[in-house]
Design a protein around this motif. Structure first.
Motif, mmCIF file in Angstrom:
data_model
loop_
_atom_site.group_PDB
_atom_site.id
_atom_site.type_symbol
_atom_site.label_atom_id
_atom_site.label_comp_id
_atom_site.label_asym_id
_atom_site.label_seq_id
_atom_site.Cartn_x
_atom_site.Cartn_y
_atom_site.Cartn_z
ATOM 1 N N LEU A 1 0.946 -1.336 -0.038
ATOM 2 C CA LEU A 1 -0.050 0.030 0.104
ATOM 3 C C LEU A 1 0.891 1.441 0.064
ATOM 4 O O LEU A 1 2.099 1.248 0.608
ATOM 5 C CB LEU A 1 -0.918 0.105 1.249
ATOM 6 C CG LEU A 1 -1.965 -1.126 1.265
ATOM 7 C CD1 LEU A 1 -2.423 -1.262 2.840
ATOM 8 C CD2 LEU A 1 -3.286 -0.765 0.359
ATOM 9 N N MET A 2 0.718 2.209 -0.929
ATOM 10 C CA MET A 2 1.287 3.620 -0.865
ATOM 11 C C MET A 2 0.386 4.519 -0.312
ATOM 12 O O MET A 2 -0.757 4.659 -0.519
ATOM 13 C CB MET A 2 1.745 3.792 -2.211
ATOM 14 C CG MET A 2 0.716 4.087 -3.252
ATOM 15 S SD MET A 2 1.538 5.268 -4.668
ATOM 16 C CE MET A 2 1.806 6.527 -4.023
ATOM 17 N N TYR A 3 1.063 5.545 0.159
ATOM 18 C CA TYR A 3 0.359 6.855 0.393
ATOM 19 C C TYR A 3 1.004 7.995 -0.231
ATOM 20 O O TYR A 3 2.080 8.426 0.006
ATOM 21 C CB TYR A 3 0.573 7.327 1.979
ATOM 22 C CG TYR A 3 -0.299 8.410 2.535
ATOM 23 C CD1 TYR A 3 -1.601 8.063 3.071
ATOM 24 C CD2 TYR A 3 0.513 9.313 2.678
ATOM 25 C CE1 TYR A 3 -2.196 9.249 3.692
ATOM 26 C CE2 TYR A 3 -0.353 10.600 3.149
ATOM 27 C CZ TYR A 3 -1.741 10.316 3.789
ATOM 28 O OH TYR A 3 -2.196 11.370 4.200
ATOM 29 N N GLY A 4 0.189 8.876 -0.908
ATOM 30 C CA GLY A 4 0.766 10.130 -1.854
ATOM 31 C C GLY A 4 -0.331 10.921 -2.241
ATOM 32 O O GLY A 4 -1.563 10.837 -1.924
ATOM 33 N N PRO A 5 0.255 12.216 -2.813
ATOM 34 C CA PRO A 5 -0.619 13.038 -3.272
ATOM 35 C C PRO A 5 -1.668 12.520 -4.601
ATOM 36 O O PRO A 5 -0.988 11.943 -5.487
ATOM 37 C CB PRO A 5 0.415 13.893 -4.045
ATOM 38 C CG PRO A 5 1.653 13.447 -4.086
ATOM 39 C CD PRO A 5 1.575 12.350 -3.104
ATOM 40 N N GLU A 6 -2.793 12.730 -4.714
ATOM 41 C CA GLU A 6 -3.814 12.247 -5.554
ATOM 42 C C GLU A 6 -3.402 12.789 -7.034
ATOM 43 O O GLU A 6 -3.380 11.830 -7.826
ATOM 44 C CB GLU A 6 -5.057 12.647 -5.201
ATOM 45 C CG GLU A 6 -6.318 12.229 -6.181
ATOM 46 C CD GLU A 6 -7.726 12.620 -5.652
ATOM 47 O OE1 GLU A 6 -8.380 11.525 -5.767
ATOM 48 O OE2 GLU A 6 -7.774 13.854 -5.426
ATOM 49 N N PRO A 7 -3.042 13.831 -7.236
ATOM 50 C CA PRO A 7 -2.479 13.972 -8.877
ATOM 51 C C PRO A 7 -1.345 13.300 -9.148
ATOM 52 O O PRO A 7 -1.423 13.054 -10.301
ATOM 53 C CB PRO A 7 -1.927 15.579 -8.678
ATOM 54 C CG PRO A 7 -2.684 16.191 -7.315
ATOM 55 C CD PRO A 7 -2.713 15.092 -6.357
ATOM 56 N N VAL A 8 -0.475 12.783 -8.369
ATOM 57 C CA VAL A 8 0.508 11.747 -8.709
ATOM 58 C C VAL A 8 0.108 10.438 -9.223
ATOM 59 O O VAL A 8 0.314 9.756 -10.070
ATOM 60 C CB VAL A 8 1.765 11.701 -7.782
ATOM 61 C CG1 VAL A 8 2.603 10.709 -7.977
ATOM 62 C CG2 VAL A 8 2.505 13.097 -7.634
ATOM 63 N N VAL A 9 -1.007 9.912 -8.387
ATOM 64 C CA VAL A 9 -1.478 8.792 -8.673
ATOM 65 C C VAL A 9 -2.671 8.587 -9.454
ATOM 66 O O VAL A 9 -2.464 7.459 -10.211
ATOM 67 C CB VAL A 9 -1.961 8.156 -7.057
ATOM 68 C CG1 VAL A 9 -2.723 6.698 -7.087
ATOM 69 C CG2 VAL A 9 -0.824 8.292 -6.079
ATOM 70 N N ALA A 10 -3.280 9.913 -9.516
ATOM 71 C CA ALA A 10 -4.512 9.609 -10.673
ATOM 72 C C ALA A 10 -4.474 8.910 -11.774
ATOM 73 O O ALA A 10 -5.217 8.248 -12.255
ATOM 74 C CB ALA A 10 -5.149 11.173 -10.867
ATOM 75 N N PRO A 11 -3.445 9.171 -12.678
ATOM 76 C CA PRO A 11 -3.319 8.586 -13.835
ATOM 77 C C PRO A 11 -3.251 7.115 -13.840
ATOM 78 O O PRO A 11 -3.851 6.246 -14.830
ATOM 79 C CB PRO A 11 -1.946 9.149 -14.538
ATOM 80 C CG PRO A 11 -1.713 10.312 -13.808
ATOM 81 C CD PRO A 11 -2.261 10.115 -12.481
ATOM 82 N N PHE A 12 -2.573 6.530 -12.789
ATOM 83 C CA PHE A 12 -2.544 5.106 -12.713
ATOM 84 C C PHE A 12 -3.858 4.501 -12.021
ATOM 85 O O PHE A 12 -3.900 3.444 -12.307
ATOM 86 C CB PHE A 12 -1.327 4.920 -11.659
ATOM 87 C CG PHE A 12 -0.007 5.410 -12.363
ATOM 88 C CD1 PHE A 12 0.766 4.938 -13.080
ATOM 89 C CD2 PHE A 12 0.391 6.674 -11.742
ATOM 90 C CE1 PHE A 12 1.795 5.350 -13.787
ATOM 91 C CE2 PHE A 12 1.616 7.254 -12.150
ATOM 92 C CZ PHE A 12 2.270 6.720 -13.365
ATOM 93 N N ILE A 13 -4.588 5.240 -11.435
ATOM 94 C CA ILE A 13 -5.902 4.860 -11.090
ATOM 95 C C ILE A 13 -6.721 4.756 -12.286
ATOM 96 O O ILE A 13 -7.452 3.859 -12.379
ATOM 97 C CB ILE A 13 -6.368 5.796 -10.015
ATOM 98 C CG1 ILE A 13 -5.422 5.856 -8.663
ATOM 99 C CG2 ILE A 13 -7.995 5.384 -9.836
ATOM 100 C CD1 ILE A 13 -5.952 6.685 -7.553
ATOM 101 N N ALA A 14 -6.438 5.688 -13.059
ATOM 102 C CA ALA A 14 -7.365 5.846 -14.218
ATOM 103 C C ALA A 14 -7.296 4.586 -15.275
ATOM 104 O O ALA A 14 -8.342 4.222 -16.008
ATOM 105 C CB ALA A 14 -7.331 7.221 -14.930
ATOM 106 N N ASN A 15 -5.868 4.340 -15.384
ATOM 107 C CA ASN A 15 -5.775 2.970 -16.303
ATOM 108 C C ASN A 15 -5.747 1.711 -15.409
ATOM 109 O O ASN A 15 -5.307 0.709 -16.084
ATOM 110 C CB ASN A 15 -4.183 3.263 -16.865
ATOM 111 C CG ASN A 15 -3.069 3.092 -16.045
ATOM 112 O OD1 ASN A 15 -3.084 2.413 -14.976
ATOM 113 N ND2 ASN A 15 -2.065 3.839 -16.283
ATOM 114 N N GLY A 16 -6.136 1.737 -14.386
ATOM 115 C CA GLY A 16 -6.457 0.450 -13.647
ATOM 116 C C GLY A 16 -5.379 -0.231 -12.957
ATOM 117 O O GLY A 16 -5.191 -1.201 -12.311
ATOM 118 N N GLN A 17 -3.825 0.244 -13.089
ATOM 119 C CA GLN A 17 -2.966 -0.184 -12.493
ATOM 120 C C GLN A 17 -2.817 -0.109 -10.986
ATOM 121 O O GLN A 17 -2.347 -0.861 -10.068
ATOM 122 C CB GLN A 17 -1.512 0.413 -12.918
ATOM 123 C CG GLN A 17 -1.464 0.265 -14.402
ATOM 124 C CD GLN A 17 0.024 0.881 -15.065
ATOM 125 O OE1 GLN A 17 0.036 2.247 -15.067
ATOM 126 N NE2 GLN A 17 1.225 0.292 -15.180
#
Length: 303
Positions: free
Chosen positions: A243-259
């Protein structure tokens, strides 16, 4: 004894070495080789007849004479820099060089979209960006400004907001969640593999959450791996490392592509956004002022 143009140049080199305590770092700032810088300082010391620097393999420190020279010439050189920069307003095209010490996330999220436009608008302004999460004294290190998350900006600096507050989230790869389960409460993190966050001052970050009662709290999570940079953390999380904890703008592209997949969304909290800061006692260089204006105009993260 009159002062030659060579003396003036060597005085400016001396001040750069005094700021950095290093020939290598001073040479990078000025744009010459460390050996050329060392040669110039030896020539200055010979002409003045005093030793200005104590040199060892590991450090460069000022002698008493060096301290006295730095105190005597720092303000005059600062005023020259300010006067030269002030003349930019009379030019059709601003010139100059600005040095920025920037948090890695800010370099990617704020500056990367803006710099190409800045280059087109102001082709004669050079921008030197050092992207690092390690906290440094921007003044002592020879930077014109720093960009950090608002909560880490030194209190004695003038600061301007460059982004809205940022949401911090917990995420993991779907494969990790299938194997270890999805936490439903922050307390369950103690049973998971968590990627630790090392701050710029070497402290280990305690993950922060918003409780049901609206009160924030933090948790020291367990973890075998500690990382000091968001994008490396994302790569490890995508690989199933935890599990990682981080700023949403950094993580958002990888959430969008399902990774990656977010968890504990109801507990997510917001933190201060990015701010640019600089010393109050200095005139803001024209190039820095123009860059701030452009970031606020383009607002890559909103504002």
């Amino acid at each position: 004894m009159s002062i030659s143009r060579t003396d003036i140049a060597d005085f400016s080199y001396f001040l750069a070495i005094a700021r950095h305590g290093s020939f290598r770092k001073a040479a990078l700032e000025i744009g010459v080789s460390p050996s050329a810088l060392s040669h110039s300082l030896r020539g200055l010391e010979e002409r003045l007849g005093v030793r200005l620097l104590n040199r060892t393999n590991r450090s460069v420190t000022l002698t008493s004479a060096g301290e006295e020279l730095r105190e005597a010439i720092s303000d005059p050189f600062a005023r020259i820099d300010q006067a030269r920069d002030a003349l930019n307003r009379f030019r059709d095209t601003p010139t100059g060089r600005i040095r920025l010490n920037v948090a890695a996330d800010a370099a990617a999220l704020l500056l990367s979209p803006v710099i190409p436009v800045f280059m087109e608008r102001y082709p004669d302004v050079e921008v030197d960006i050092v992207a690092s999460n390690r906290m440094v004294d921007v003044v002592a290190s020879g930077f014109d400004a720093g960009i950090r998350y608002g909560g880490t900006v030194p209190e004695d600096m003038i600061a301007q907001r460059l982004s809205p507050d940022i949401r911090w989230i917990v995420a993991a790869a779907p494969a990790y969640l299938e194997r270890f389960g999805t936490p439903q409460d922050p307390k369950e993190l103690k049973e998971h593999r968590c990627l630790g966050v090392r701050l710029g001052d070497d402290r280990i970050y305690r993950w922060e959450f918003m409780g049901r009662d609206g009160e924030e709290f933090d948790i020291a999570v367990p973890g075998q791996i500690t990382v000091d940079e968001s994008r490396s953390m994302v790569s490890i999380a995508i690989g199933g490392g935890g599990l990682m904890y981080g700023p949403e703008p950094v993580v958002a592209p990888f959430i969008a592509n399902g990774q990656l997949q977010t968890v504990l969304d109801d507990w997510a909290t917001n933190g201060p956004g990015f701010q640019i800061y600089y010393p109050s006692r200095r005139q803001v260089p024209t190039g820095l002022r123009l860059l701030i204006e452009l970031v606020r105009e383009m607002a890559p993260l909103g504002l």
